[in-house]
Write an enzyme that holds these catalytic residues in place. Structure first.
Site, PDB file in Angstrom:
ATOM      1  N   GLY A   1     -44.318 -40.595  67.498  1.00  0.00           N
ATOM      2  CA  GLY A   1     -44.091 -41.743  66.621  1.00  0.00           C
ATOM      3  C   GLY A   1     -42.967 -42.580  67.181  1.00  0.00           C
ATOM      4  O   GLY A   1     -41.808 -42.181  67.129  1.00  0.00           O
TER       5      GLY A   1
ATOM      6  N   GLY B   1     -42.337 -45.848  66.343  1.00  0.00           N
ATOM      7  CA  GLY B   1     -42.154 -47.037  65.515  1.00  0.00           C
ATOM      8  C   GLY B   1     -40.674 -47.363  65.380  1.00  0.00           C
ATOM      9  O   GLY B   1     -39.842 -46.860  66.147  1.00  0.00           O
ATOM     10  N   ARG B   2     -40.348 -48.164  64.392  1.00  0.00           N
ATOM     11  CA  ARG B   2     -38.966 -48.594  64.182  1.00  0.00           C
ATOM     12  C   ARG B   2     -37.993 -47.428  64.207  1.00  0.00           C
ATOM     13  O   ARG B   2     -36.978 -47.449  64.894  1.00  0.00           O
ATOM     14  CB  ARG B   2     -38.891 -49.282  62.811  1.00  0.00           C
ATOM     15  CG  ARG B   2     -37.864 -50.353  62.695  1.00  0.00           C
ATOM     16  CD  ARG B   2     -38.232 -51.324  61.572  1.00  0.00           C
ATOM     17  NE  ARG B   2     -38.814 -50.589  60.437  1.00  0.00           N
ATOM     18  CZ  ARG B   2     -39.631 -51.129  59.534  1.00  0.00           C
ATOM     19  NH1 ARG B   2     -39.972 -52.401  59.622  1.00  0.00           N
ATOM     20  NH2 ARG B   2     -40.106 -50.415  58.548  1.00  0.00           N
TER      21      ARG B   2
ATOM     22  N   ASP C   1     -46.963 -42.292  71.190  1.00  0.00           N
ATOM     23  CA  ASP C   1     -47.341 -43.156  70.084  1.00  0.00           C
ATOM     24  C   ASP C   1     -48.732 -43.672  70.410  1.00  0.00           C
ATOM     25  O   ASP C   1     -49.034 -43.935  71.574  1.00  0.00           O
ATOM     26  CB  ASP C   1     -46.359 -44.332  69.957  1.00  0.00           C
ATOM     27  CG  ASP C   1     -46.554 -45.086  68.648  1.00  0.00           C
ATOM     28  OD1 ASP C   1     -45.749 -44.887  67.718  1.00  0.00           O
ATOM     29  OD2 ASP C   1     -47.526 -45.884  68.555  1.00  0.00           O
TER      30      ASP C   1
ATOM     31  N   SER D   1     -31.626 -40.434  56.967  1.00  0.00           N
ATOM     32  CA  SER D   1     -31.232 -41.705  56.366  1.00  0.00           C
ATOM     33  C   SER D   1     -30.473 -42.538  57.389  1.00  0.00           C
ATOM     34  O   SER D   1     -29.875 -42.006  58.318  1.00  0.00           O
ATOM     35  CB  SER D   1     -30.359 -41.458  55.129  1.00  0.00           C
ATOM     36  OG  SER D   1     -30.009 -42.679  54.522  1.00  0.00           O
TER      37      SER D   1
ATOM     38  N   LYS E   1     -33.302 -35.321  50.736  1.00  0.00           N
ATOM     39  CA  LYS E   1     -33.512 -36.722  51.116  1.00  0.00           C
ATOM     40  C   LYS E   1     -34.232 -37.486  50.003  1.00  0.00           C
ATOM     41  O   LYS E   1     -33.942 -38.656  49.740  1.00  0.00           O
ATOM     42  CB  LYS E   1     -34.337 -36.802  52.406  1.00  0.00           C
ATOM     43  CG  LYS E   1     -34.725 -38.222  52.841  1.00  0.00           C
ATOM     44  CD  LYS E   1     -33.518 -39.141  52.994  1.00  0.00           C
ATOM     45  CE  LYS E   1     -33.780 -40.446  53.668  1.00  0.00           C
ATOM     46  NZ  LYS E   1     -35.051 -41.095  53.475  1.00  0.00           N
TER      47      LYS E   1
ATOM     48  N   GLU F   1     -30.383 -43.985  45.702  1.00  0.00           N
ATOM     49  CA  GLU F   1     -30.408 -45.305  46.350  1.00  0.00           C
ATOM     50  C   GLU F   1     -31.059 -46.345  45.439  1.00  0.00           C
ATOM     51  O   GLU F   1     -30.562 -47.462  45.299  1.00  0.00           O
ATOM     52  CB  GLU F   1     -31.186 -45.159  47.663  1.00  0.00           C
ATOM     53  CG  GLU F   1     -31.379 -46.382  48.493  1.00  0.00           C
ATOM     54  CD  GLU F   1     -32.372 -46.093  49.637  1.00  0.00           C
ATOM     55  OE1 GLU F   1     -32.151 -45.108  50.381  1.00  0.00           O
ATOM     56  OE2 GLU F   1     -33.375 -46.813  49.760  1.00  0.00           O
ATOM     57  N   TYR F   2     -32.183 -45.968  44.814  1.00  0.00           N
ATOM     58  CA  TYR F   2     -32.855 -46.884  43.885  1.00  0.00           C
ATOM     59  C   TYR F   2     -31.903 -47.291  42.758  1.00  0.00           C
ATOM     60  O   TYR F   2     -31.816 -48.453  42.379  1.00  0.00           O
ATOM     61  CB  TYR F   2     -34.080 -46.206  43.248  1.00  0.00           C
ATOM     62  CG  TYR F   2     -35.329 -46.178  44.073  1.00  0.00           C
ATOM     63  CD1 TYR F   2     -35.308 -45.853  45.422  1.00  0.00           C
ATOM     64  CD2 TYR F   2     -36.570 -46.450  43.506  1.00  0.00           C
ATOM     65  CE1 TYR F   2     -36.474 -45.799  46.170  1.00  0.00           C
ATOM     66  CE2 TYR F   2     -37.741 -46.394  44.242  1.00  0.00           C
ATOM     67  CZ  TYR F   2     -37.682 -46.065  45.573  1.00  0.00           C
ATOM     68  OH  TYR F   2     -38.835 -46.005  46.305  1.00  0.00           O
TER      69      TYR F   2
END
Lengths: 301, 301, 301, 301
Positions: free
Chosen positions: D7, D9-10, D30, D121, D173, D180-181
């Site tokens: 993976g 990705g970002r 990937d 995180s 996590k 966080e929300y």
């Protein structure tokens, strides 16, 4: 600069001390002789009365109030009024309701006196780390007080600013505290969930430490929560009883006045109410009602 | 009609009795001999086992389950499976999770057995006033059971209906209970506010009585709350401890699955959690955190 | 009895009509000529001014106010003051804030005038079904008005009562409305969940009908919701925009003043705020913040 | 150390790059050729398939998964299983549901393979600032991976730790994200209140800047919110549409399972649901219901 500090409690004494350390000349008054004595030891010139304090200051005088919001602030503001002269300025650094501030500022303006509200955050840590200050008032007046704010702030140009006209400082601080309630409750709920997940045997202090570095939820409040969890992991001996000191409910009122939905801030406040109501009538009625319709057993007191 | 009732507890016994009064022939099974004996006194033919119950019924058999949701229902459904024959039908009238119902119905369908879910509301008052029934299942099967539902309902054509395929009855009942949580909490909060407004010396029972006639908030739950307030105005001896029995949290889960905001139903449930957690870790941490940043006093346990 | 009704809008006209039907002699004033004309057709003697209304009444006079809360009530109360004489009584049947009521009653008492607050529930259905009335005021004064309340109520001795001193009627009505918000929101959330569970193809009107008989959630509000769902099952053409008229936020304020947790009533109100804020700044900031830390895509306006 | 990253990705690409910078040897796979090419430019050895990736690693192999939770993770875990040999370890660094993690770890354990869950995180800032990592798994296995964690973390001994057995990392996590929300919602509500207090003309970016230094609400999220407010003070062009990615609702589920009241985390999630439901059926029904009982006007769509 030279200024008078009225109120030498936890916050006022620390702020006066930080100002002295920063090179300012500070006179201080507090009704408690012990508080005056302690302040003197930190370089603050003690005054035995408001009158004496005012007389000890050069014109135009600057008097910083660090006294409990409400009646004490009203009494102090009223007592200072006849002692001051045109051009003098009072700064209310306490947690006053901004509506009271607007009223007091109007009174002072009518007498040619300056009135500045400074919402002050930082708690007992401010002496060391500096205070965050949200300031409301006339631009020129606030500018004239710049050296004071630069010293009290964490750094010369950080953590303080004039946010708008008089009242806006306390308004901004009020909302700051509303946010604080929501953040605290979010952490408390999260740690409570972790605590109850017994099968994982989590060490909450360790979790807090991990989160302090690199995580999205890192914050100063997390630093403090982690510290608290390190010192007392099970919160032994602490009652689940959470006080609120007014700004939270003012923030809810402000939301209501503006038709802004603020569920998290509001719930955080109401959860504190519930924490202090171990004999909740609502919950008794609920238990009773369950029995009425379903014959469900009621737990006896 | 003729049917078997499995479970002769508070709900099952009452329903069986209402059916007998309505002219139906009801056999009943319950593991408790006392429950069987009490049922017999009300005209229900007692069966000493599930097997005996099934054998006593004419084909195609109809068996109504009124047993606790979860394991007991699973065990009963499994035990009945080999005893039943193609064309027989089981009705689950309890508070099963609709996902369990879907699973069980699939199993029964694979054996040519009918499975109907009937969400049943009315509590201990249903014997006298009739039950509200939300029914899920095959149209033809539900129609074949019409005489049973017409007798159990408050009136022949009121308070019951097939709302959709199997599972939909329990789903609708689940949401019914979620709404119930919200309504109960709304009343409880309102009465608590009135209770705390001591200066008006309000008589909450009287207020409830006034509201029962002509007001927008009149309801059956208000009738019951008023009754409870009449019998025990101060809720003496009742612990502020509110149990929940599952449907509320399933409703919240359903809201989460559908991305539907349901703040009132959810908060009503969580308020019940809080009522049972007199030692809230979250609140202890909050109190501790206030001390950390502001030096605020902590109430000791 | 003989009385004057000030305000012949939706509520006032209906109440006056119910009183006339009940054998009372009612004079009525409203600034709108159309409203006066319509009232006259229902047997109410129209008065062209407050003065004319007062003059038309025999002493001791009874004047019922059914005008919008706030400024209009204040103006009416002030305008009536010089027109009335010792022993006359004004009843405020509107949704006034109880704090305003206390202030007005004090003014009236200083002039030897009676002041009674009557929280009135029942809406547009009251004409036919009668009104629920929570009354505050002096015992003797309220007793003297008994024939009026007996006629307006659903039945002679049902749905009305003196709950306490002046102010307590409006206070009780305020909380009544807070409860109403919570109940409405609970139903709305529940029906929304059912609506979104598309696989069951539920008919919400049918579900409401089933619940109306025998269920725990049966209520007058459910009757109305069911009616609305029958007429417009998908709520076509209706904006998701929910107004609030004041009592809800006063109830939240009351909860804050008394330190009573009222999460459901409060959330119901705030959900209404959110419904009217289709351009929520908070939500935009949240979307922006998600982008800041996680690079999550933002939906463009 | 030497490891494979699945993976790119970002998140995965950044983590691989940070590891390379820290002296580790990283192979990466990937499905996107572009992603592989970009990774290669940053010193990661590209592999054209999972098989190739695994073959390129020395035994015992270490494979880090940074792929979307759910199906993609399941598929990857299943595809890797036959490619790996006893003693190899897979680390799931994504936002998997801890229940899935427990299931996958059990499968791997049955084949003598190590399975470690690492709640990660830090978002897009992790490359520069390091990641906060909550790790679950066998003590010995986690210890063997120490060099990897020390490099990914903000500092060698900060921001990471084994919190418990497998599953506990993702659980921690998950709760982190729930918190966080709540924090995000608290800030959003506060800034919205300030925004709507138009008479003070507050500059929200300035307020954020002041709060960043010395205040009780200072945090990394505040840093980001302040940055966002600086770049786009009125949130122009941003829809009030807030996505959630799963951990929030899992946290609510976890609270329900544990009977822990978590109103703030839950409300934060539901507020996001509401933000995405501009056609709220609940609110339409509320508007309709107000019309039913009070004749209140309905806003048309």
């Amino acid at each position: 600069m030279e200024l008078g500090m009225v109120g030498l409690g936890r916050m006022g004494a620390n702020m006066a001390e930080r100002l002295v350390r920063g090179g300012h000349k500070v006179a201080g008054f507090d009704p408690s002789a012990d508080a005056r004595k302690a302040a003197e030891a930190n370089g603050i010139a003690p005054a035995s009365s408001l009158e004496a304090l005012v007389k000890s200051l050069p014109a135009p005088r600057v008097v910083w109030l660090m006294v409990p919001a409400g009646k004490v602030t009203d009494d102090t503001v009223d007592a200072l009024l006849p002692l001051l002269a045109r051009g003098d300025t009072v700064i209310d650094g306490g947690n006053s309701n901004y509506k009271d501030t607007l009223r007091r500022a109007q009174l002072y303006a009518a007498h040619g006196l300056g009135y500045v509200d400074c919402g002050t955050s930082g708690g007992v840590w401010g002496l060391k780390e500096g205070y965050s200050m949200m300031i409301g008032g006339d631009e020129k007046t606030v500018e004239s007080l710049r050296p004071i704010f630069e010293t009290l702030a964490p750094a010369k140009d950080q953590g303080w600013g004039r946010v708008g006209p008089v009242g806006s400082g306390h308004y901004t601080k009020m909302v700051h505290n509303g946010i604080e309630y929501g953040m605290m409750q979010a952490y408390a709920e999260g740690f409570a969930i972790l605590k109850h997940k017994e099968e994982f045997g989590l060490d909450l202090h360790q979790v807090g430490e991990i989160w302090r570095y690199g995580s999205v939820v890192r914050s100063w409040l997390l630093d403090l929560a982690t510290d608290a969890l390190g010192k007392n992991p099970n919160m032994d001996g602490i009652a689940p009883y959470v006080v609120d000191s007014g700004e939270g409910r003012w923030t809810v009122n402000a939301a209501l006045e503006l038709n802004v939905s603020a569920p998290v801030i509001t719930l955080s406040l109401m959860e504190r109410f519930r924490s202090r109501d171990s004999d909740s009538f609502a919950d008794k009625l609920l238990a009773s009602l369950r029995n009425e319709f379903g014959g469900h057993a009621i737990k006896k007191e």
